[in-house]
Write an enzyme that holds these catalytic residues in place. Structure first.
Site, PDB file in Angstrom:
ATOM      1  N   HIS A 205       0.958  -1.277   0.039  1.00 43.53           N
ATOM      2  CA  HIS A 205      -0.060  -0.032  -0.163  1.00 43.53           C
ATOM      3  C   HIS A 205       0.898   1.219  -0.040  1.00 43.53           C
ATOM      4  CE1 HIS A 205       1.301  -0.311   4.300  1.00 43.53           C
ATOM      5  NE2 HIS A 205       0.999   1.078   4.080  1.00 43.53           N
TER       6      HIS A 205
HETATM    7  C1  UD1 Z   1      -0.716   5.965   5.887  1.00 50.01           C
HETATM    8  C2  UD1 Z   1       0.621   6.191   6.374  1.00 50.01           C
HETATM    9  C3  UD1 Z   1       1.441   5.021   6.306  1.00 50.01           C
HETATM   10  C4  UD1 Z   1       0.862   3.891   6.828  1.00 50.01           C
HETATM   11  C5  UD1 Z   1      -0.616   3.622   6.282  1.00 50.01           C
HETATM   12  C6  UD1 Z   1      -1.053   2.728   7.279  1.00 50.01           C
HETATM   13  C7  UD1 Z   1       1.375   8.460   6.060  1.00 50.01           C
HETATM   14  C8  UD1 Z   1       2.178   9.460   5.244  1.00 50.01           C
HETATM   15  N1  UD1 Z   1       1.182   7.451   5.496  1.00 50.01           N
HETATM   16  O1  UD1 Z   1      -0.899   5.723   4.765  1.00 50.01           O
HETATM   17  O2  UD1 Z   1       2.798   5.442   6.546  1.00 50.01           O
HETATM   18  O3  UD1 Z   1       1.575   2.709   6.457  1.00 50.01           O
HETATM   19  O4  UD1 Z   1      -1.104   4.594   6.845  1.00 50.01           O
HETATM   20  O5  UD1 Z   1      -2.056   1.827   6.531  1.00 50.01           O
HETATM   21  O6  UD1 Z   1       0.769   9.010   7.053  1.00 50.01           O
HETATM   22  N2  UD1 Z   1      -8.342   5.796   2.704  1.00 50.01           N
HETATM   23  C9  UD1 Z   1      -9.655   5.121   2.828  1.00 50.01           C
HETATM   24  N3  UD1 Z   1     -10.026   5.031   4.100  1.00 50.01           N
HETATM   25  C10 UD1 Z   1      -9.454   5.362   5.296  1.00 50.01           C
HETATM   26  C11 UD1 Z   1      -8.130   5.940   5.073  1.00 50.01           C
HETATM   27  C12 UD1 Z   1      -7.609   6.116   3.642  1.00 50.01           C
HETATM   28  O7  UD1 Z   1     -10.222   4.782   1.736  1.00 50.01           O
HETATM   29  O8  UD1 Z   1      -9.598   5.109   6.479  1.00 50.01           O
HETATM   30  C13 UD1 Z   1      -7.859   5.863   1.265  1.00 50.01           C
HETATM   31  C14 UD1 Z   1      -8.045   7.449   0.695  1.00 50.01           C
HETATM   32  O9  UD1 Z   1      -8.472   7.252  -0.491  1.00 50.01           O
HETATM   33  C15 UD1 Z   1      -6.870   7.976   1.040  1.00 50.01           C
HETATM   34  C16 UD1 Z   1      -5.729   6.998   0.790  1.00 50.01           C
HETATM   35  O10 UD1 Z   1      -6.377   5.667   1.263  1.00 50.01           O
HETATM   36  O11 UD1 Z   1      -6.534   9.065   0.009  1.00 50.01           O
HETATM   37  C17 UD1 Z   1      -4.558   7.177   1.593  1.00 50.01           C
HETATM   38  O12 UD1 Z   1      -4.732   7.390   3.039  1.00 50.01           O
HETATM   39  P1  UD1 Z   1      -3.741   8.356   3.770  1.00 50.01           P
HETATM   40  O13 UD1 Z   1      -4.112   8.032   5.278  1.00 50.01           O
HETATM   41  O14 UD1 Z   1      -3.282   9.604   3.485  1.00 50.01           O
HETATM   42  O15 UD1 Z   1      -2.348   7.567   3.557  1.00 50.01           O
HETATM   43  P2  UD1 Z   1      -2.281   5.650   3.626  1.00 50.01           P
HETATM   44  O16 UD1 Z   1      -1.884   5.383   2.413  1.00 50.01           O
HETATM   45  O17 UD1 Z   1      -3.090   4.761   4.499  1.00 50.01           O
HETATM   46  N1  UDP Z   2      -3.000  -5.510   9.008  1.00 44.57           N
HETATM   47  C1  UDP Z   2      -4.238  -5.913   9.670  1.00 44.57           C
HETATM   48  N2  UDP Z   2      -5.215  -6.328   8.395  1.00 44.57           N
HETATM   49  C2  UDP Z   2      -4.738  -6.084   7.223  1.00 44.57           C
HETATM   50  C3  UDP Z   2      -3.549  -5.784   6.753  1.00 44.57           C
HETATM   51  C4  UDP Z   2      -2.642  -5.692   7.776  1.00 44.57           C
HETATM   52  O1  UDP Z   2      -4.658  -6.024  10.841  1.00 44.57           O
HETATM   53  O2  UDP Z   2      -5.605  -6.631   6.430  1.00 44.57           O
HETATM   54  C5  UDP Z   2      -2.163  -5.270  10.398  1.00 44.57           C
HETATM   55  C6  UDP Z   2      -0.897  -5.795  10.591  1.00 44.57           C
HETATM   56  O3  UDP Z   2      -0.831  -7.046  11.071  1.00 44.57           O
HETATM   57  C7  UDP Z   2      -0.006  -4.866  11.085  1.00 44.57           C
HETATM   58  C8  UDP Z   2      -0.481  -3.493  10.527  1.00 44.57           C
HETATM   59  O4  UDP Z   2      -1.738  -3.723   9.929  1.00 44.57           O
HETATM   60  O5  UDP Z   2       0.086  -4.802  12.491  1.00 44.57           O
HETATM   61  C9  UDP Z   2       0.435  -2.824   9.422  1.00 44.57           C
HETATM   62  O6  UDP Z   2      -0.180  -1.838   9.174  1.00 44.57           O
HETATM   63  P1  UDP Z   2       0.148  -1.267   7.498  1.00 44.57           P
HETATM   64  O7  UDP Z   2       0.607  -2.094   6.543  1.00 44.57           O
HETATM   65  O8  UDP Z   2      -1.006  -0.488   7.079  1.00 44.57           O
HETATM   66  O9  UDP Z   2       1.076  -0.184   8.093  1.00 44.57           O
HETATM   67  P2  UDP Z   2       2.636   0.206   8.245  1.00 44.57           P
HETATM   68  O10 UDP Z   2       3.067  -1.173   9.150  1.00 44.57           O
HETATM   69  O11 UDP Z   2       3.148  -0.145   6.722  1.00 44.57           O
HETATM   70  O12 UDP Z   2       2.815   1.363   8.751  1.00 44.57           O
END
Ligand code: UD1
Ligand code: UDP
Length: 363
Positions: A205
């Site tokens: 992601h």
């Molecule tokens: C964020 C973090 C990333 C982390 C990830 C965990 C930053 C810069 N990035 O990335 O480090 O690994 O969270 O999962 O903070 N969206 C939804 N529903 C939600 C949230 C997001 O549909 O509840 C979609 C939206 O289209 C949004 C996109 O995901 O624009 C990105 O969301 P955002 O919170 O900006 O960044 P993540 O990719 O989730």
């Molecule tokens: N995770 C989850 N459900 C999923 C995918 C990931 O609960 O479908 C959990 C996973 O076990 C881990 C955390 O989400 O603890 C990782 O989050 P993510 O990959 O979104 O963020 P990152 O660690 O890269 O910041």
């Protein structure tokens, strides 16, 4: 001592959960401030429910946006709450925009900041997370480094040693605390009709991977090669960011790859524990695979978790299709005898103990 836990995304909820449990068990004065960076049920509420966490006292509902929009809205909202609540310490975890906003808002109000998971470095400033973690570390008063390596990174940047505490990573606590609960409460394999060690699990992601058509295509093509060679189903719980980008770029989902909605932590943990191998660009998943002794192939060119490479639980494959296949071939039958470098599962209680001890001395 009053503590404010600031969180906003899936990994922060999971990795803060052992600290929240400890605060609850000890009956300490704290509250949760949720920025609302994640808001979809399966990226947010499901974790509060499954991990039985108390509801957030505040939710800023900032939602999604550009980095500046998300961070700016958070700063304004967090400052208001902190001025009203006047906590002694703010705790943030990891490297998201929520972490940067929480650390920055608190430090400008001269509230002590504790950064959980301090000192991780990919040395790649193309990653928004690298910028967030460096800045958060440099305004923090308590740096809870998961490993000695993370501590060394901080020392190299001139951070005073007396602010750094090597505690292990709270993800170990979260895995140990929830694996047994998962066994009792969920049966993800049955739900997906899978057999232990007869499937691959994927998550990807990261902005630098999925917002780039060529990189995302490379990942999907790599998965196609892996399926053709090994014929195991490839289960891919898909972050909404990735789902959106696959649709926007009009990419085909290869045969054998099953895109499904993201799972709750209990279901996902269980799927991880019995996977043959996991492919990921997630930080947390690199750690969990190492803890669970499941081989990992990381779909990135670098990692801020080099400990996993050193112990041999993980390899870096990047996003080139043949490199992905090579990575899987190398890790497929890897002996699962490495040590877990991320601690003994007591990071949460150690962090609270350090805060209490320091509060005593500063009064
Ligand atoms: C964020 C973090 C990333 C982390 C990830 C965990 C930053 C810069 N990035 O990335 O480090 O690994 O969270 O999962 O903070 N969206 C939804 N529903 C939600 C949230 C997001 O549909 O509840 C979609 C939206 O289209 C949004 C996109 O995901 O624009 C990105 O969301 P955002 O919170 O900006 O960044 P993540 O990719 O989730
Ligand atoms: N995770 C989850 N459900 C999923 C995918 C990931 O609960 O479908 C959990 C996973 O076990 C881990 C955390 O989400 O603890 C990782 O989050 P993510 O990959 O979104 O963020 P990152 O660690 O890269 O910041």
């Amino acid at each position: 001592m009053k503590i404010s836990i600031i969180l906003g995304t899936r990994p922060e909820i999971i990795k803060m959960s052992p600290i929240i449990r400890e605060l609850e068990n000890q009956g300490l004065d704290y509250f949760i401030l949720h920025t609302g960076q994640h808001y979809s049920y399966n990226l947010d509420k499901i974790f509060f429910e499954e991990l039985e966490l108390p509801a957030s006292k505040y939710n800023l509902d900032v939602g999604s946006g550009t980095h500046a929009e998300e961070t700016g809205k958070m700063l304004i909202g967090i400052e208001k709450v902190l001025k009203e609540e006047k906590p002694d310490v703010v705790l943030v975890e990891g490297d998201t925009n929520t972490v940067l906003a929480g650390a920055l808002a608190a430090s400008k109000l001269h509230i002590k900041v504790g950064h959980v998971e301090a000192g991780l470095r990919s040395y790649d400033r193309n990653m928004p997370e690298e910028i967030n973690r460096v800045l958060a570390d440099h305004v923090s008063d308590y740096l809870f480094a998961p490993t000695e390596k993370a501590k060394k990174n901080l020392l190299r940047e001139g951070i005073e040693e007396n602010k750094i505490f090597v505690t292990g990573n709270t993800i170990v606590d979260a895995v140990y605390q929830n694996l047994e609960i998962a066994k009792r409460k969920v049966n993800s394999l049955k739900k997906l009709n899978l057999n232990p060690e007869k499937y691959f699990l994927v998550t990807a992601h990261r902005q630098e991977n999925v917002d780039n058509k060529e990189r995302l295509k490379g990942i999907l093509e790599g998965l196609e090669l892996v399926y053709r060679k090994f014929n195991y189903p490839i289960i891919y719980p898909t972050h909404p960011r990735t789902k959106k980008k696959i649709e926007e770029f009009g990419l085909e989902i290869p045969e054998g790859v099953e895109l499904i909605e993201p799972f709750g932590f209990l279901e996902f943990l269980q799927l991880e524990a019995t996977a043959k191998l996991i492919l990921t660009d997630s930080g947390g998943v690199q750690e969990e695979t190492c803890i669970l002794k499941v081989p990992c192939v990381t779909l990135r060119d670098n990692t801020e978790r080099p400990e996993t490479l050193e112990v041999g639980s993980n390899v870096l494959a990047g996003v080139n299709q043949s490199k992905i296949l090579e990575g899987v071939e190398k890790m497929m039958d890897k002996e699962r005898n490495w040590d877990n470098p991320f601690g003994d599962g007591k990071a949460g209680s150690m962090i609270i103990k350090i805060l209490i001890t320091n509060a005593k001395y500063s009064n």
